[in-house]
Design a protein around this motif. Structure first.
Motif, short mmCIF file in Angstrom:
data_model
loop_
_atom_site.label_atom_id
_atom_site.label_comp_id
_atom_site.label_asym_id
_atom_site.label_seq_id
_atom_site.Cartn_x
_atom_site.Cartn_y
_atom_site.Cartn_z
N GLY A 81 -6.34 -27.81 3.19
CA GLY A 81 -4.81 -27.90 2.31
C GLY A 81 -4.10 -28.92 3.07
O GLY A 81 -3.18 -29.50 2.15
N VAL A 82 -4.17 -29.20 4.24
CA VAL A 82 -3.02 -29.85 5.07
C VAL A 82 -3.86 -30.69 5.99
O VAL A 82 -4.63 -30.06 6.93
N VAL A 83 -3.78 -31.90 6.00
CA VAL A 83 -4.25 -32.66 6.89
C VAL A 83 -3.37 -33.18 7.90
O VAL A 83 -2.05 -33.29 8.00
N ASP A 84 -3.76 -32.92 9.24
CA ASP A 84 -2.83 -33.00 10.50
C ASP A 84 -2.98 -34.75 10.92
O ASP A 84 -3.74 -35.39 10.29
N GLU A 85 -2.17 -34.85 11.90
CA GLU A 85 -1.92 -36.25 12.27
C GLU A 85 -3.17 -36.93 12.78
O GLU A 85 -3.47 -38.10 12.94
N LYS A 86 -4.25 -36.23 13.21
CA LYS A 86 -5.61 -36.80 13.59
C LYS A 86 -6.39 -36.91 12.62
O LYS A 86 -7.65 -37.21 12.93
N GLY A 87 -6.29 -36.61 11.44
CA GLY A 87 -7.11 -36.88 10.16
C GLY A 87 -7.79 -35.27 10.02
O GLY A 87 -8.77 -35.12 9.13
N GLY A 88 -7.55 -34.24 10.88
CA GLY A 88 -8.49 -32.85 10.70
C GLY A 88 -7.41 -32.35 9.87
O GLY A 88 -6.37 -32.65 9.29
N TYR A 89 -7.83 -30.97 9.62
CA TYR A 89 -7.11 -29.93 8.86
C TYR A 89 -6.44 -28.94 9.44
O TYR A 89 -7.26 -28.45 10.37
N ILE A 90 -5.44 -28.53 9.25
CA ILE A 90 -4.72 -27.14 9.64
C ILE A 90 -5.85 -26.06 9.32
O ILE A 90 -6.09 -25.91 8.04
N GLU A 91 -6.06 -25.03 10.30
CA GLU A 91 -6.75 -23.85 9.73
C GLU A 91 -6.03 -23.18 8.40
O GLU A 91 -4.91 -22.86 8.54
N ALA A 92 -6.85 -22.69 7.50
CA ALA A 92 -6.49 -22.03 6.63
C ALA A 92 -5.73 -20.74 6.97
O ALA A 92 -6.28 -20.19 8.12
N GLY A 93 -4.64 -20.21 6.40
CA GLY A 93 -4.03 -19.01 7.00
C GLY A 93 -2.54 -18.94 6.39
O GLY A 93 -2.16 -19.90 5.54
N VAL A 94 -1.94 -17.81 6.68
CA VAL A 94 -0.71 -17.76 6.52
C VAL A 94 0.23 -18.00 7.93
O VAL A 94 -0.16 -17.54 8.92
N TYR A 95 1.23 -18.92 7.76
CA TYR A 95 1.79 -19.15 8.85
C TYR A 95 3.51 -18.87 8.61
O TYR A 95 3.96 -19.06 7.46
N ARG A 96 4.31 -18.41 9.78
CA ARG A 96 5.62 -18.18 9.32
C ARG A 96 6.26 -19.44 10.15
O ARG A 96 5.99 -19.91 11.06
N TYR A 97 7.42 -20.03 9.43
CA TYR A 97 8.00 -21.07 9.81
C TYR A 97 8.94 -20.55 11.22
O TYR A 97 9.87 -19.74 10.81
N ILE A 98 8.87 -21.28 12.22
CA ILE A 98 9.95 -21.06 13.22
C ILE A 98 11.02 -21.94 13.41
O ILE A 98 10.61 -23.15 13.77
N VAL A 99 11.99 -21.56 12.91
CA VAL A 99 13.06 -22.32 12.59
C VAL A 99 13.40 -23.47 14.15
O VAL A 99 13.25 -24.64 13.93
N GLU A 100 13.77 -22.81 15.06
CA GLU A 100 14.54 -23.38 15.92
C GLU A 100 13.38 -24.89 16.85
O GLU A 100 13.75 -25.53 17.29
N GLN A 101 12.02 -24.15 16.69
CA GLN A 101 11.15 -25.08 17.39
C GLN A 101 10.43 -25.85 16.46
O GLN A 101 9.61 -26.53 16.82
N HIS A 102 10.78 -25.77 15.03
CA HIS A 102 10.10 -26.52 13.94
C HIS A 102 8.65 -26.20 14.11
O HIS A 102 7.86 -27.45 14.10
N ALA A 103 8.12 -25.24 14.17
CA ALA A 103 6.74 -25.13 14.41
C ALA A 103 6.28 -23.92 13.20
O ALA A 103 7.09 -23.11 12.51
N LEU A 104 4.97 -23.82 13.35
CA LEU A 104 4.32 -22.82 12.33
C LEU A 104 3.44 -22.01 13.29
O LEU A 104 2.74 -22.25 14.14
N LYS A 105 3.85 -20.49 12.94
CA LYS A 105 3.21 -19.67 13.81
C LYS A 105 2.15 -18.88 12.87
O LYS A 105 2.66 -18.18 11.92
N GLN A 106 0.89 -18.90 13.13
CA GLN A 106 -0.14 -18.35 12.22
C GLN A 106 -0.07 -16.80 12.65
O GLN A 106 -0.07 -16.36 13.48
N ILE A 107 -0.04 -16.28 11.33
CA ILE A 107 -0.10 -14.59 11.30
C ILE A 107 -1.30 -13.93 10.69
O ILE A 107 -1.64 -13.07 10.88
N LYS A 108 -1.99 -14.87 10.02
CA LYS A 108 -3.29 -14.54 9.48
C LYS A 108 -4.31 -15.69 9.23
O LYS A 108 -3.70 -16.69 9.02
#
Ligand SMILES: Cc1cc2nc3c(=O)[nH]c(=O)nc-3n(C[C@H](O)[C@H](O)[C@H](O)COP(=O)(O)O)c2cc1C
Length: 231
Positions: A81-108
């Motif tokens: 669903g999402v192409v990363d900067e190296k042309g690969g894909y982010i692993e399918a899953g549920v991610y929580r948006y971590i505001v301060e670090q502007h990051a995604l934490k995978q929860i599933k």
């Protein structure tokens, strides 16, 4: 299990369209191309939703009553669903948006789009979109200051602001979305929520629109002048 922590690309000026054009072109999109979106674009959508815009005070892209920020933002990422900067894909899953670090934490891990669509009266656009943003509310963060007014007014208003930012950023990036409020709360919560106090408030599928809505300021002028003639 080993869960991913994904640092998103740093937000930056990325589009060249004006805010009035974005507002003109915003439409609810329910048909998407079968294509992934770029991680850069997911990054900008999450930042526009709830990212930090005033680092000194920690204020966010969306206004919030008393800066209480009652919302949590999740990305339900589909397979490829999402192409990363190296042309690969982010692993399918549920991610929580971590505001301060502007990051995604995978929860599933896994593709939860079908389950999410089923939890939302089988609205197929949830299944078709490469990514769905899910917004939940922790009402107590606001009601502890504002009581009932926080519950019936302020939190729903905060949700609307966040949703509109997602709509507008999507348009600016050539993407589309639709705000979805019709779903079974408990079933959506089972998929995303990390604790029992979180109540799902919006699902917003994100993807490349199958057709770009066409409208122009000339059309709007014609419409307004036509209405004036009939006065
Ligand atoms: C609070 C809210 C809930 C909505 N729920 C749904 C929904 O469950 N499914 C859907 O397809 N559209 C939903 N919509 C989108 C509306 O149908 C859409 O905004 C409306 O038809 C106007 O079209 P536009 O957004 O293109 O201007 C919702 C919109 C809002 C603001």
């Amino acid at each position: 299990m080993d869960f991913n922590y994904v640092f998103l690309p740093i937000p930056r000026k990325i589009s060249s369209i004006s805010v009035e054009e974005v507002i003109l072109l915003r439409r609810s999109i329910r048909r998407f191309k079968k294509e992934p979106i770029d991680m850069d674009h997911l990054s900008m959508i999450l930042w526009a939703a709830y990212g930090v815009t005033d680092p000194r005070r920690g204020f966010r892209a969306s206004p919030s009553a008393g800066a209480t920020y009652p919302l949590e933002v999740y990305a339900v990422v589909g397979e490829k669903g999402v192409v990363d900067e190296k042309g690969g894909y982010i692993e399918a899953g549920v991610y929580r948006y971590i505001v301060e670090q502007h990051a995604l934490k995978q929860i599933k891990k896994g593709d939860f789009r079908d389950a999410l669509a089923k939890a939302a009266l089988d609205q197929d656009w949830i299944r078709q979109a490469p990514v769905n943003i899910v917004v939940t509310a922790i009402f107590e963060r606001t009601t502890m200051f504002y009581g009932e007014r926080g519950r019936v007014r302020y939190v729903p208003m905060d949700v609307g602001h966040l949703g509109q930012n997602v709509y507008l950023m999507a348009v600016a990036l050539g993407l589309g979305t639709v705000a979805i409020g019709a779903f079974i709360d408990d079933k959506v919560a089972e998929i995303v929520a990390e604790n029992k106090y979180e109540i799902p408030v919006y699902i917003m599928p994100i993807g490349k629109p199958a057709e770009i809505p066409r409208t122009s300021f000339e059309d709007i002028e014609k419409y307004i002048l036509g209405k004036r003639r009939k006065m």
